[in-house]
Design an enzyme around this catalytic site. Structure first.
Site, short mmCIF file in Angstrom:
data_model
loop_
_atom_site.label_atom_id
_atom_site.label_comp_id
_atom_site.label_asym_id
_atom_site.label_seq_id
_atom_site.Cartn_x
_atom_site.Cartn_y
_atom_site.Cartn_z
N CYS A 328 0.83 -1.20 0.00
CA CYS A 328 0.00 0.00 0.00
C CYS A 328 0.87 1.26 0.00
O CYS A 328 1.57 1.52 -0.96
CB CYS A 328 -0.98 -0.03 1.17
N HIS A 428 -3.62 -5.48 1.20
CA HIS A 428 -3.41 -5.82 2.60
C HIS A 428 -3.83 -7.27 2.83
O HIS A 428 -4.72 -7.79 2.14
CB HIS A 428 -4.24 -4.91 3.50
#
Length: 492
Positions: A328, A428
């Site tokens: 991310c 994630h």
């Protein structure tokens, strides 16, 4: 409701335990926290965002997570401002003064509606408070603690941390600062984080009951061998930093605005791995694998990496053979540039990245939150994770050969792969998939004394069961059920 005498007394873990216990006892429980403040969040099955703690509690309860379990989420993006996520969607950034400046009637009503929807589908609702319930200067603005308990008609169990000391004063002081209407809702006390022989506190337990006129339902030990995903990042720096022989050493770069650090719980439990968090340049150079985690303020954290020398250390470690992976915000940092023309994160419109990946990121106000299925490096195993990010990452136009790291839902490319030692992704939970972890550790497994596969999903379920068993051992569940089935009292 499990309410606290303060922050970090263990409310989330206790609530998780009771979610599991009620499920084991044949009920259909669900967690609820009206307002949460955390950088650890999770994407629900319908593509919305809640606090990670409520997602963990839902997992313990054996139900799918939903935004009604955490209708208001505050995600700090600086020391003074937070992104406000309402019913799973961001509605803007506010300073503490702006957010707490009025009675928040609309937010309170949203929290009440979420609770009502949840209570119509589940029983019991395992509620969690926030911080201390005795912050009398915030009483008129409260929407997560006693005002929520009163609205829900909830029995309140007060959780106190004996490890930090002053347990008598914290419990008694908390109760004395409540109004009569609030105080009559508190039906029991749980003393948490006791070290050593709990029988040594028997006299203290009796004194606390006499002092407060409320039963002590149990004295829970300081669990050191039961591992439940944590919500607060304060403990990350306390984890061992020294590289260890006989394991693959994995360093997670300790960012100031680190988010979703639960991405690395699987590595922390894997017997092949020694995981540590650090922003020390010498420690980074000892790692076999360096992971740049998610960040709530990518540009700010990137600037800090350059200031403290970590950026240079990461580049040097990679040159010397270490694998560097970004997730991310960490993936965004690994590119050539991070641009913020609309100043979504702050006043800096562009910052040079680490240059490890031939991609460039442009920040935007739109947030992507979605659970995903994906294939990793053309492997046949189906993998699962979730996306929570703002910004779009694309090739930067250079001539460096590049391919996606994953393919999402059968077609959409994600991430950037340059080599076995350099890649990034927006997903994630990617490390919760065994095939990904095996790939990450593969180049270094010859140094690991143990090389067997680690089943993290089974491990988590085992930990929930162990937590429930230990809680049953130290808490009088008969009294708990007596409280839940007794007539409601009224203030005197």
């Amino acid at each position: 409701m499990f309410a606290g005498t303060g922050s970090d007394v263990g409310k989330s873990i206790v609530a998780t335990a009771f979610c599991r216990i009620f499920r084991q006892d044949g009920y259909h429980p669900a967690p609820f926290k009206a307002q949460n403040m955390a950088l650890n969040s999770y994407a629900t099955p319908d593509g919305l965002e809640i606090g990670r703690a409520q997602a963990v509690q839902a997992e313990a309860a054996g139900v799918l997570c939903h935004t009604d379990m955490n209708p208001i989420l505050l995600k700090p993006n600086s020391d003074h401002t937070s992104q406000v996520v309402l019913n799973g969607r961001p509605v803007g950034n506010q300073s503490a003064r702006e957010y707490f400046g009025d009675d928040r009637r609309e937010l309170r009503e949203e929290a009440h509606r979420a609770f009502d929807r949840l209570a119509a589908r589940y029983n019991p609702i395992v509620m969690e408070g926030a911080g201390s319930i005795a912050e009398i200067n915030l009483r008129h603005r409260d929407l997560v603690n006693m005002s929520m308990a009163i609205y829900a008609g909830a029995d309140v169990i007060l959780v106190a941390d004996i490890d930090r000391g002053g347990v008598f004063a914290s419990v008694y002081g908390t109760l004395m600062l409540l109004t009569p209407e609030e105080r009559c809702r508190v039906k029991g006390i749980i003393v948490n984080k006791f070290r050593g022989d709990a029988s040594l506190f028997d006299e203290g337990r009796r004194m606390l009951e006499q002092l407060c006129g409320i039963p002590v339902l149990g004295v829970l030990p300081y669990f050191t061998d039961i591992h439940i995903e944590e919500e607060d990042s304060v403990a990350l720096e306390l984890k061992s930093r020294n590289a260890q022989a006989g394991r693959v050493n994995v360093a997670v770069v300790l960012l100031r605005h680190v988010s979703n650090f639960t991405d690395f719980d699987v590595l922390e439990r894997d017997p092949r791995v020694h995981l540590f968090y650090t922003n020390n340049t010498e420690e980074l150079l000892k790692a076999d694998v360096i992971i740049l985690p998610g960040s709530k303020s990518t540009i700010s954290d990137l600037m800090e990496l350059r200031r403290n020398g970590c950026a240079q250390a990461i580049l040097r470690a990679h040159h010397d053979g270490a694998t560097v992976m970004g997730i991310c915000g960490g993936y965004q940092m690994m590119g050539s540039t991070v641009c913020d023309p609309d100043r979504v994160e702050g006043d800096v419109e562009q910052m040079a990245g680490l240059g490890l990946l031939p991609v460039s990121t442009t920040m935007s106000g739109e947030k992507r939150t979605v659970q995903v299925s994906f294939s990793f490096r053309n492997q046949t195993d189906a993998c699962h994770g979730y996306e929570i990010h703002m910004g779009r990452t694309q090739p930067d136009g250079s001539n460096v050969p590049v391919s996606p790291l994953t393919t999402i839902d059968g077609g959409r490319p994600d991430g950037c792969f340059v080599s076995d030692h350099c890649f990034g992704t927006y997903i994630h939970g990617i490390l919760d998939n065994a095939s990904v972890v095996d790939y990450l550790l593969g180049p270094f497994l010859q140094k690991a004394e143990q090389r067997t596969h680690f089943d993290y999903a089974a491990y988590k379920q085992e930990q929930y069961d162990r937590l429930a068993a230990e809680t049953r051992r130290y808490v009088d569940m008969n009294k708990v059920y007596d409280i839940l089935t007794s007539e409601q009292t009224t203030p005197q």
